[in-house]
Design an enzyme around this catalytic site. Structure first.
Site, PDB file in Angstrom:
ATOM      1  N   GLU A 143       6.919  -6.000   1.790  1.00 47.73           N
ATOM      2  CA  GLU A 143       7.512  -6.282   0.293  1.00 47.73           C
ATOM      3  C   GLU A 143       8.605  -7.206   0.052  1.00 47.73           C
ATOM      4  O   GLU A 143       9.668  -6.578   0.399  1.00 47.73           O
ATOM      5  CB  GLU A 143       7.269  -5.039  -0.254  1.00 47.73           C
ATOM      6  CG  GLU A 143       7.681  -5.039  -1.743  1.00 47.73           C
ATOM      7  CD  GLU A 143       7.673  -3.904  -2.423  1.00 47.73           C
ATOM      8  OE1 GLU A 143       7.424  -3.588  -3.786  1.00 47.73           O
ATOM      9  OE2 GLU A 143       7.907  -2.957  -1.992  1.00 47.73           O
ATOM     10  N   GLU A 241       3.924   1.846  -9.781  1.00 44.46           N
ATOM     11  CA  GLU A 241       5.041   2.072  -9.379  1.00 44.46           C
ATOM     12  C   GLU A 241       6.124   1.689 -10.464  1.00 44.46           C
ATOM     13  O   GLU A 241       7.079   0.772 -10.276  1.00 44.46           O
ATOM     14  CB  GLU A 241       5.585   1.301  -7.970  1.00 44.46           C
ATOM     15  CG  GLU A 241       6.879   1.909  -7.200  1.00 44.46           C
ATOM     16  CD  GLU A 241       7.357   1.041  -6.269  1.00 44.46           C
ATOM     17  OE1 GLU A 241       7.512   1.515  -5.143  1.00 44.46           O
ATOM     18  OE2 GLU A 241       7.085  -0.072  -6.194  1.00 44.46           O
TER      19      GLU A 241
END
Length: 262
Positions: A143, A241
Site C-alpha cells: 500500500e 479504514e
C-alpha cells in the site's frame, strides 16, 4: 455489488478488540479487517469471527512497535531475520482465521538510508513472504501511504512506486492495496486510477478527505465512486479504514444501503 469490511482497529473502539466483532456483525457488516491481531491468540480471533459469521478480509503482517511509531520493517536491511519470523506468525493467524489477504508494510525509511539497498531488501523480503504465502493460498498487498499528513517518511507514497516493487518481486500473489483516502491526498483522480489499475488491485480501503472520517464528511462522492467500482465488476472487499467523527454506530448512515445482511 459493494461489499464493506469494518476496520476493527479504527471502528467500535469503545469496546475491547474481540468484542468489536459482535458490534460489526450487529451493524450489518459481513466482513472485518484490522491492523494487528497479535495481542490475542489466533484461536480467539478466529472464534470471534466464526461466532458472528464474519469473513476476515485482511490484516497486516506484524508491523513492529506500533506505539513507538513503527509501520512495518520489510525494507529494513537490519531486520531480515525478524521479518522472516513475522511472515510465519502472520500465516499462523491467516490459517486460523481463513484470511486470504495480508498487508505487508515496508516501513519508514530514514533520511540517511541507502534507498537502493532498502528497495533491494524490500523486494527480497516480499518475494520470500509471497512464496511462503502462496502455499497457504494467501495474497500479499502493498500500500502506498500518504506522506504529506499521516505518515512522513513512509517508504512509498505513490501507486507507481508500489507497482515498480511488485513488478520487481515477480510473484502472482502480490498485488496493490488501493486506499482512496491516501491516494486522494497524493494523486487525486481516484476513479480513473482504480479503473486503470483494477487488474492489479487486491484490496480497496476508504475514508473521506480531509479528516479521514466516514464517507459524507469530506470532498469525495462515495455513492458515485461505489457505483463506478461496482460497474467495473470489482468483487473484493472495501475496507472502512476511517476514524469515525463521533460514535461509530451513529455515523453509519452513509452505509445503510450496503449493510443488508441482518
Amino acid at each position: 455489488m459493494t461489499r464493506l469490511a469494518a476496520n476493527l482497529t479504527m471502528m467500535f473502539t469503545d469496546l475491547p478488540f474481540l468484542d468489536r466483532f459482535a458490534a460489526a456483525a450487529g451493524a450489518g457488516f459481513a466482513a472485518v479487517e484490522f491492523v494487528s491481531p497479535y495481542a490475542e491468540a489466533p484461536e480467539a480471533v478466529a472464534e470471534a469471527a466464526r461466532r458472528h459469521d464474519l469473513t476476515v478480509a485482511l490484516f497486516n503482517l506484524p508491523p513492529g512497535d506500533w506505539a513507538a511509531g513503527e509501520r512495518g520493517f520489510a525494507a529494513d536491511p537490519a531486520r531480515t531475520e525478524e521479518f522472516a519470523d513475522s511472515v510465519d506468525l502472520a500465516l499462523r493467524y491467516a490459517r486460523a482465521t481463513g484470511c486470504r489477504t495480508l498487508h505487508l508494510m515496508a516501513g519508514k525509511i530514514p533520511d540517511a538510508a541507502d534507498r537502493a539497498q532498502w528497495t533491494e531488501t524490500l523486494v527480497a523480503n516480499t518475494r520470500l513472504a509471497a512464496d511462503r504465502a502462496a502455499g497457504e493460498g494467501v495474497t500479499l498487498v502493498l500500500e502506498p501511504i500518504n506522506t504529506r499528513i499521516d505518515l512522513p517518511g513512509y517508504f512509498y507514497d505513490r501507486t507507481e512506486a508500489v507497482l515498480d516493487v511488485i513488478d520487481a518481486v515477480g510473484r502472482d500473489n502480490v498485488r496493490l492495496l488501493y486506499d482512496v483516502y491516501h491516494m486522494q491526498i497524493m494523486e487525486g483522480d481516484v476513479a480513473r486510477t482504480i479503473e486503470r489499475l483494477l487488474p492489479r488491485i487486491g484490496h480497496i480501503q476508504i475514508a473521506d478527505n480531509p479528516g479521514r472520517h466516514e464517507p459524507g464528511t469530506g470532498e469525495l462522492n462515495f455513492p458515485w465512486l461505489f457505483g463506478r467500482i461496482a460497474a467495473l465488476n470489482y468483487d473484493g472487499w472495501i475496507g472502512c479504514e476511517y476514524a469515525p467523527a463521533g460514535d461509530t454506530r451513529e455515523g453509519l448512515g452513509w452505509a445503510a444501503a450496503y449493510l443488508d445482511r441482518r
